[in-house]
Motif scaffolding. Structure first.
Motif, PDB file in Angstrom:
ATOM      1  N   GLY A 129      18.124  91.553  82.738  1.00 41.68           N
ATOM      2  CA  GLY A 129      17.821  92.943  83.008  1.00 41.68           C
ATOM      3  C   GLY A 129      18.284  93.390  84.378  1.00 41.68           C
ATOM      4  N   LEU A 130      18.848  92.438  85.151  1.00 37.63           N
ATOM      5  CA  LEU A 130      19.250  92.799  86.505  1.00 37.63           C
ATOM      6  C   LEU A 130      20.426  93.790  86.483  1.00 37.63           C
ATOM      7  N   VAL A 131      20.256  94.883  87.201  1.00 41.28           N
ATOM      8  CA  VAL A 131      21.292  95.915  87.198  1.00 41.28           C
ATOM      9  C   VAL A 131      21.653  96.276  88.639  1.00 41.28           C
ATOM     10  N   ILE A 132      22.953  96.279  88.908  1.00 35.53           N
ATOM     11  CA  ILE A 132      23.438  96.767  90.207  1.00 35.53           C
ATOM     12  C   ILE A 132      24.266  98.004  89.930  1.00 35.53           C
ATOM     13  N   GLY A 163      25.455  95.573  84.494  1.00 32.70           N
ATOM     14  CA  GLY A 163      24.252  95.034  83.864  1.00 32.70           C
ATOM     15  C   GLY A 163      24.653  93.859  83.004  1.00 32.70           C
ATOM     16  N   GLY A 164      23.775  93.452  82.121  1.00 37.02           N
ATOM     17  CA  GLY A 164      24.117  92.381  81.193  1.00 37.02           C
ATOM     18  C   GLY A 164      24.079  91.033  81.870  1.00 37.02           C
ATOM     19  N   GLN A 191      19.914  98.068  93.432  1.00 32.70           N
ATOM     20  CA  GLN A 191      19.712  96.889  92.601  1.00 32.70           C
ATOM     21  C   GLN A 191      18.374  97.062  91.896  1.00 32.70           C
ATOM     22  N   ASN A 192      18.413  97.064  90.572  1.00 32.05           N
ATOM     23  CA  ASN A 192      17.216  97.332  89.773  1.00 32.05           C
ATOM     24  C   ASN A 192      16.527  98.615  90.220  1.00 32.05           C
ATOM     25  N   GLY A 193      17.354  99.611  90.527  1.00 26.91           N
ATOM     26  CA  GLY A 193      16.810 100.921  90.871  1.00 26.91           C
ATOM     27  C   GLY A 193      16.364 101.061  92.309  1.00 26.91           C
ATOM     28  N   ARG A 211      23.177  85.913  88.244  1.00 28.68           N
ATOM     29  CA  ARG A 211      24.118  86.981  87.913  1.00 28.68           C
ATOM     30  C   ARG A 211      25.363  86.809  88.777  1.00 28.68           C
ATOM     31  N   ILE A 212      26.519  86.625  88.097  1.00 28.19           N
ATOM     32  CA  ILE A 212      27.767  86.375  88.825  1.00 28.19           C
ATOM     33  C   ILE A 212      28.610  87.651  88.901  1.00 28.19           C
TER      34      ILE A 212
END
Lengths: 244, 237
Positions: A9-12, A35-36, A70-72, A190-191
């Motif tokens: 769920g990590l989103v940048i 994401g992803g 990052q994550n909002g 997350r890469i």
């Protein structure tokens, strides 16, 4: 073990990110959303702004305008602490191989026994156990880059940025670095990796960002971007034409 | 050259016998110069590090100034320290003139710029390489300084030894502020000057031999450390 659902769920994301110097736009990324779970590979020719974007995402460079979230949440010290970065030229501290890892672990407040156990595990992970007491600067470039990745992983990052980590490496050393990166990815790190090696993008990427002239010209699942790019410029770049 | 050969023989006899006057002078020299280098390091290293990583107005000018001060003429330093410490000078009340402390002060003035300038060079070069990595690891600029000093330790030790070499071999400043008083402020260099003018060549030569021995030892140590760090750097190229 990390919670994989949470990890994926990590989103940048960037909002209106812009950098220009002397009237020339170096970076213009209005809204990129990473994401992803899988590795993101940022592809493009030299001077496309790949490294600049990576440094903005990691908070090493303050953009002229726009934000990275990052994550909002805006990148503050806490968010940045969940990130780590490996540079094109590995920076080896003037210490032993183990000492380079110890430096990071000590900062994280681990006690001696914990540090030693962690160092042993990391060196085994990177195939460097026999090098523990050797001066880090006497390693080969490939080994040094592996150590740099291990040191980054020692911070237990949620996101690992890599800036052309294999650009100076031969195929064997490149393979060692790639497998290290893939194993970290499989564990939920997350890469986000910059490269101009299209083959590397094929081997590693879940999604691919193609940059040219400071802008993102294409972003999508690896198979789609690499095999059926929408933009003509990307198609020519992937076909091996010299684009600059 | 009969005389010279005899004097040489007498000189080595003095060294080998551990002549008490000779040992006293050598001991005082080492104490004064080692303490001076210690003080200069405590001032010069933080100053050099601040000049390397700090960003403040006047930094450039200070770098130029510190570099220029490396070449301070010792006699002029001796004169200035003499004026400061003389009875009518601003620090006259301390009554330090013609004491080992006065000699230490003069040597600190001479050595501090050397250590500060070399420290700045070392730290600045290392910082250029480390800065992004340290920022990535979450270290503030201030927190980076001890890392840079520690990782530059070999080169910094070389800077200390260079400072010590300057201090122990210096004669112009210490003879002015120390006065070359027997058993009080007579060090190797001032004793050599005096004994030579008195014609007591044996003691002068013996002291000269010890001084050269110390200089060679210090330089050997410097080049040994330099070779080691170069080898490390090359192995990484």
């Amino acid at each position: 073990m990390r919670d994989l659902v949470e990890e994926s769920g990590l989103v940048i994301e960037t909002q209106g990110l812009r950098i220009s110097r002397r009237g020339q736009s170096l970076l213009d990324v209005p809204n990129l959303r990473l994401g992803g779970p899988g590795p993101t590979v940022i592809l493009g020719p030299n001077g496309a702004g790949k490294s600049l974007l990576l440094r903005c995402l990691h908070g090493l460079i303050q953009a002229d305008a726009g934000t990275v979230r990052q994550n909002g949440r805006a990148l503050d010290a806490e968010e940045r602490a969940s990130q780590a970065m490996v540079f094109q030229r590995p920076v080896m501290l003037r210490r032993s191989v183990a000492g380079n890892l110890d430096f990071v672990l000590r900062r994280r407040g681990l006690n001696r026994a914990q540090r030693q156990a962690r160092i042993a595990a990391l060196l085994a992970e990177g195939g460097l156990p026999s090098r523990a007491r050797q001066g880090a600067r006497s390693l080969s470039v490939g080994e040094a880059q592996r150590l740099a990745i291990l040191r980054a992983l020692a911070t237990e990052p949620e996101v690992l940025f890599l800036d052309e980590p294999t650009s100076a490496l031969d195929p064997g050393a490149t393979q060692a670095v790639e497998s290290l990166v893939l194993r970290a990815s499989a564990r939920g790190v997350r890469i986000v990796m910059v490269t101009h090696d299209i083959g590397q993008a094929r081997r590693l990427a879940a999604d691919v960002v193609v940059m040219m002239g400071g802008q993102v010209v294409e972003h999508g699942p690896a198979a789609q971007v690499l095999d059926d790019p929408a933009s003509g410029a990307v198609r020519r770049f992937l076909a091996g034409e010299l684009i600059f | 050259m009969q005389n010279f050969a005899q004097e040489m023989q007498a000189a080595f006899a003095l060294v080998l016998a551990g002549d008490s006057e000779l040992l006293g002078i050598v001991g005082l020299s080492l104490r004064v110069s080692l303490f001076a280098v210690l003080c200069a390091a405590l001032i010069g290293m933080p100053l050099g590090a601040a000049l390397a990583v700090g960003r403040f107005p006047g930094r450039r000018a200070m770098v130029v100034l510190v570099n220029a001060l490396m070449g301070l003429p010792p006699v002029v330093v001796g004169l200035i320290v003499y004026l400061m410490l003389s009875r009518s000078g601003p620090l006259g009340v301390l009554q330090l003139l013609y004491t080992p402390t006065a000699m230490i002060i003069a040597q600190v003035v001479l050595v501090t710029p050397i250590i500060a300038a070399l420290t700045r060079q070392v730290v600045e070069m290392l910082d250029a390489e480390y800065a992004e990595q340290m920022r990535s690891l979450g270290l503030s600029r201030l927190a980076t300084v001890p890392v840079l000093l520690w990782d530059g330790r070999v080169a910094l030790l070389t800077a200390l030894l260079a400072g010590f070499g300057r201090a122990i071999a210096e004669v112009g400043a210490v003879i002015i502020v120390g006065g070359n008083i027997n058993h009080v402020t007579r060090v190797m260099t001032t004793a050599i000057a005096l004994e030579t003018s008195k014609g007591n060549l044996a003691l002068a030569l013996a002291l000269g031999a010890v001084l050269i021995g110390i200089a060679v030892a210090v330089n050997a140590l410097v080049s040994l450390l330099g070779a080691r760090s170069r080898a490390e750097a090359l192995a990484h190229a």
